[in-house]
Design a protein around this motif. Structure first.
Motif, PDB file in Angstrom:
ATOM      1  N   LEU A 322       0.856  -1.191   0.000  1.00 16.71           N
ATOM      2  CA  LEU A 322       0.000   0.000   0.000  1.00 16.71           C
ATOM      3  C   LEU A 322       0.889   1.238   0.000  1.00 16.71           C
ATOM      4  CD1 LEU A 322      -3.212   0.306   0.288  1.00 16.71           C
ATOM      5  CD2 LEU A 322      -2.678   1.174   2.559  1.00 16.71           C
ATOM      6  N   GLY A 323       0.708   2.098  -1.001  1.00 21.78           N
ATOM      7  CA  GLY A 323       1.655   3.189  -1.221  1.00 21.78           C
ATOM      8  C   GLY A 323       1.331   4.495  -0.555  1.00 21.78           C
ATOM      9  N   PHE A 324       0.079   4.685  -0.132  1.00 26.85           N
ATOM     10  CA  PHE A 324      -0.262   5.973   0.493  1.00 26.85           C
ATOM     11  C   PHE A 324      -1.527   5.848   1.339  1.00 26.85           C
ATOM     12  CE2 PHE A 324      -2.460   5.993  -3.600  1.00 26.85           C
ATOM     13  CZ  PHE A 324      -3.738   6.443  -3.285  1.00 26.85           C
ATOM     14  N   VAL A 325      -1.611   6.745   2.315  1.00 23.31           N
ATOM     15  CA  VAL A 325      -2.838   6.964   3.080  1.00 23.31           C
ATOM     16  C   VAL A 325      -3.033   8.461   3.186  1.00 23.31           C
ATOM     17  CG1 VAL A 325      -3.962   6.813   5.340  1.00 23.31           C
ATOM     18  CG2 VAL A 325      -2.761   4.827   4.419  1.00 23.31           C
ATOM     19  N   VAL A 326      -4.173   8.926   2.710  1.00 27.00           N
ATOM     20  CA  VAL A 326      -4.535  10.338   2.791  1.00 27.00           C
ATOM     21  C   VAL A 326      -5.791  10.450   3.655  1.00 27.00           C
ATOM     22  CG1 VAL A 326      -5.300  12.377   1.511  1.00 27.00           C
ATOM     23  CG2 VAL A 326      -3.572  10.865   0.530  1.00 27.00           C
ATOM     24  N   HIS A 327      -5.806  11.417   4.561  1.00 31.57           N
ATOM     25  CA  HIS A 327      -6.994  11.676   5.379  1.00 31.57           C
ATOM     26  C   HIS A 327      -7.622  13.002   4.959  1.00 31.57           C
ATOM     27  CE1 HIS A 327      -5.575   8.497   8.060  1.00 31.57           C
ATOM     28  NE2 HIS A 327      -6.757   8.545   8.663  1.00 31.57           N
ATOM     29  N   LEU A 328      -8.853  12.940   4.465  1.00 35.20           N
ATOM     30  CA  LEU A 328      -9.647  14.149   4.245  1.00 35.20           C
ATOM     31  C   LEU A 328     -10.437  14.385   5.528  1.00 35.20           C
ATOM     32  CD1 LEU A 328     -11.082  13.883   0.609  1.00 35.20           C
ATOM     33  CD2 LEU A 328      -9.197  15.274   1.444  1.00 35.20           C
ATOM     34  N   GLY A 329      -9.839  15.096   6.445  1.00 34.62           N
ATOM     35  CA  GLY A 329     -10.406  15.266   7.770  1.00 34.62           C
ATOM     36  C   GLY A 329      -9.582  14.505   8.780  1.00 34.62           C
TER      37      GLY A 329
END
Length: 721
Positions: A322-329
């Protein structure tokens, strides 16, 4: 110097590991800390608590230990695991090592008998059990005692769920105390977690018996994740955040996860990213099991760029690349945030982790905090109801008698069950009569701790120090030090730049108003028990029609505009022009849309003949002005208001039956409005500010229909959800 027997055991353990990871050369070797845990379980038959970072290899410990113990004649390993995603991954992993694993959970009820028969026959090496099974009466009373007697190793995965000091407390896990007490002497126990600070670690150790046992082993490792590059990007509003993501999603390495705080936001973001040409799927608590599995499989196989997910995709999801984790909030806790970002970078050298905080985050934190353990008064009332009952009460039967929604009621009962005050039996719940003490000090401490964690997340978003070190310190990692990789330690890797086209599209998408409001069609169960003679289907001639709302309070579009307008402390003002114009737009789209009165369809309903408002003690000016604006622009008469017969009923965040009890007899159609309805002869628009349960609209619609309205079309500013 290892004893010969332990040296042989180590060789056997490494061979199992090689099969587990698919290493045909046999070169795979356990790390020393993994081996220490396996040695304690297999050679010494001890209890161990392992607190290690995500990706450390906790599953390798219990699978290798299982293989070694089974070869020595031990019974099957029982793994208590919280998520189906974990179970699916681990059954596959076990198979690679020649370990036969089976599961018992809510998604495979048709297989339970066959699984139990395989266990009895000795054909199962590993049984994965969901925590809610532990509190199922049949399983608890019939299966669990036999299982406890036969178990060769008990594994409690994601053990922080045991602790209500933790970020993901699950009362079903407390039933493990019973199983631990029933284990024969010498049966090893392994508890594992990646997300526990010192307080949670001590609590889990105590509850599992690893704290009070002199020879227990506690392995706590460093929590730095060398593959993760953490960053924060502060953008002006939700439109900028969505546009940034649409422009930069393809710049992120590999495939990954975009986390949102609410189901509504996940669905909004998924739809927008798809419109912008991205291959994404949503994954929330409302996603069907089959769709969840398909989404997981698509992400694992890199058929999608990202899953847009709530915390429903958390513990147990395993995709090493898994290459990324982005949090919108922003999540409300550093521990929860660390756990979620830990999904990335387990099997790759570099993964991006980015937080895009939003202004709406704190309102969402406040909402979830309001769902904490109920007050002592509510708990005592529930215990009294159960004590007076002459039979077990199911959740549907109990719910009308207490002021709690079903999910909170069930969680409370599970805690009381573990505390010994109630017991779940066939047919429902009973009171045991045992004395019970409300631990007000503990619950107050938990509330204060949540506030501390929220402040920590505010500080995480603004700190100029190392972000990884910040998270490690909040998980009480003594080895915390600057990472050298985050946007504060090194050069920020992302800027706020985005395209005008994406921003315009995001603004248009978020500015699109209109949410369908589904009417209530069935009375809640149990109303006769509280003196209301209503049950079954609401007669068609007394129902509201499907309605419309400007937006959801949890939306990142109109929700951000409506939350301050409808906040409890907000002043009562005339409806703002932008809100009124948007409502008129919703009304126009509704009228022209499929089934609308202006659609031109042969079966289109008649045009509304007037506007009726719902009286309000808290926002009379807002609601009256909204009704008046709609009437003026729509060239409809403002017929009047459904009034309260007395004071407005107290409206706690409660269940449907209690809400109806509060509304029973509270609303009335004044004579002047009844006369106007009789004269107008047609459907009316019913205008209110907000709906959460839908019952005020349902009762008002019923009264209007009985007073002569041929139809009732609800129109509100906002819905909860």
């Amino acid at each position: 110097m290892e004893h010969t027997s332990n040296a042989e055991l180590r060789t056997q353990a490494d061979a199992v590991l090689a099969r587990l990871v698919g290493d045909a050369t046999g070169a795979a070797r356990l790390r020393e800390d993994q081996w220490r845990a396996i040695e304690a379980l297999v050679a010494e038959r001890r209890r161990a608590l392992v607190v290690q970072r995500t990706g450390w290899g906790k599953s390798a410990v219990y699978f290798v230990a299982t293989s070694l113990l089974r070869a020595r004649g031990s019974g099957p390993t029982v793994i208590v695991s919280p998520l189906l995603a974990l179970m699916r991954n681990q059954v596959e992993a076990a198979g690679r090592a020649g370990i036969h694993a089976r599961t018992i959970n809510s998604a495979n009820t048709e297989e339970w008998e066959a699984v139990q028969a395989e266990i009895t026959a000795g054909d199962v090496d590993v049984l994965l059990v969901s925590p809610e099974r532990l509190n199922n009466p049949d399983f608890r009373d019939q299966v669990l005692p036999e299982l406890s007697a036969a178990t060769g190793l008990l594994v409690v995965d994601e053990a922080h769920c045991i602790s209500d000091w933790g970020h993901d407390f699950r009362p079903d896990y407390r039933r493990l105390r019973t199983m631990l007490g029933d284990l024969p002497p010498g049966v090893p126990v392994l508890a594992t977690t990646a997300t526990a600070n010192a307080r949670v670690t001590a609590d889990v150790a105590e509850q599992l018996g690893t704290g009070g046992t002199s020879d227990a082993l506690v392995l706590r490792g460093p929590l730095d994740r060398e593959s993760l590059s953490l960053g924060v990007l502060r953008l002006p509003d939700a439109a900028h955040r969505m546009a940034w993501l649409a422009d930069h999603l393809d710049d992120l390495p590999g495939s990954g996860i975009v986390y949102t705080l609410t189901v509504a936001a996940a669905e909004e973001v998924t739809a927008f990213l798809r419109q912008r040409g991205h291959s994404v799927a949503s994954y929330t608590g409302k996603t069907e099991n089959a769709d969840r599995q398909q989404a997981e499989d698509d992400l694992i196989a890199n058929r999608v760029k990202a899953l847009v997910a709530t915390s429903a995709l958390g513990m147990g999801f395993d995709k090493p690349d898994l290459g990324f984790v982005v949090h919108l909030g922003s999540p409300s806790s550093p521990i929860a945030y660390y756990q979620q970002v830990g999904r990335a970078g387990r099997g790759v050298d570099h993964a991006e982790v980015l937080l895009l905080p939003g202004k709406e985050d704190e309102a969402i934190w406040e909402y979830f905090a309001s769902l904490a353990f109920p007050s002592e008064d509510l708990v005592r009332r529930t215990l009294d109801v159960l004590a007076r009952a002459d039979r077990p009460l199911s959740l549907p039967a109990l719910e009308p008698l207490v002021e709690l929604r079903r999910s909170r009621l069930e969680t409370m009962l599970k805690v009381l069950d573990v505390d010994g005050a109630v017991r779940r039996v066939k047919g429902g719940w009973i009171a045991t009569g045992q004395p019970w003490t409300y631990d007000a000090e503990r619950y107050a401490w938990v509330a204060r701790q949540r506030a501390v964690e929220q402040q920590a997340m505010r500080e995480y978003a603004t700190t100029t120090d190392c972000r990884m070190e910040f998270l490690q310190r909040h998980l009480d990692d003594e080895g915390a030090k600057p990472c050298g990789r985050c946007d504060n330690c090194a050069t920020p890797r992302f800027t706020s730049g985005l395209s005008t086209a994406a921003l315009d599209a995001a603004r248009s998408d978020l500015g699109r108003a209109g949410v369908e409001v589904e009417p209530r069609r069935m009375w809640p169960t149990g109303l006769p028990a509280i003196g209301i003679d209503l049950k079954g289907r609401i007669p068609a001639g007394e129902q509201a029609s499907p309605g419309r709302a400007l937006g959801r309070l949890s939306d990142i579009g109109w929700g951000n505009r409506l939350r301050p307008l409808l906040a409890p402390q907000a002043p009562d003002t005339a409806v703002p022009d932008d809100v009124a114009q948007a409502v008129v737009g919703v009304l126009a789209d509704w009228a022209r849309g499929p089934g609308g009165w202006a659609s031109g369809a042969s079966d289109a309903p008649p045009r509304p003949v007037g506007v009726v408002t719902v009286a309000s003690h808290s926002r009379p000016r807002l609601i009256h002005s909204l009704g008046a604006r709609i009437a003026e622009i729509g060239r409809l008469p403002l017929l009047g208001s459904v009034e309260y017969a007395g004071d407005a009923p107290r409206s706690p965040r409660s269940n449907s039956a209690q809400r109806l009890k509060a509304l029973d007899g509270a609303l009335a159609v004044p004579p002047a409005l009844a006369s106007a309805l009789a004269e107008a002869q047609g459907p009316v628009l019913l205008v209110d500010d907000f709906t959460e349960t839908g019952w005020t609209l349902a009762i008002a619609a019923r009264l209007l229909r009985k007073s002569g309205a041929s139809g009732v079309l609800p129109l509100v500013l906002a819905v909860q959800g």
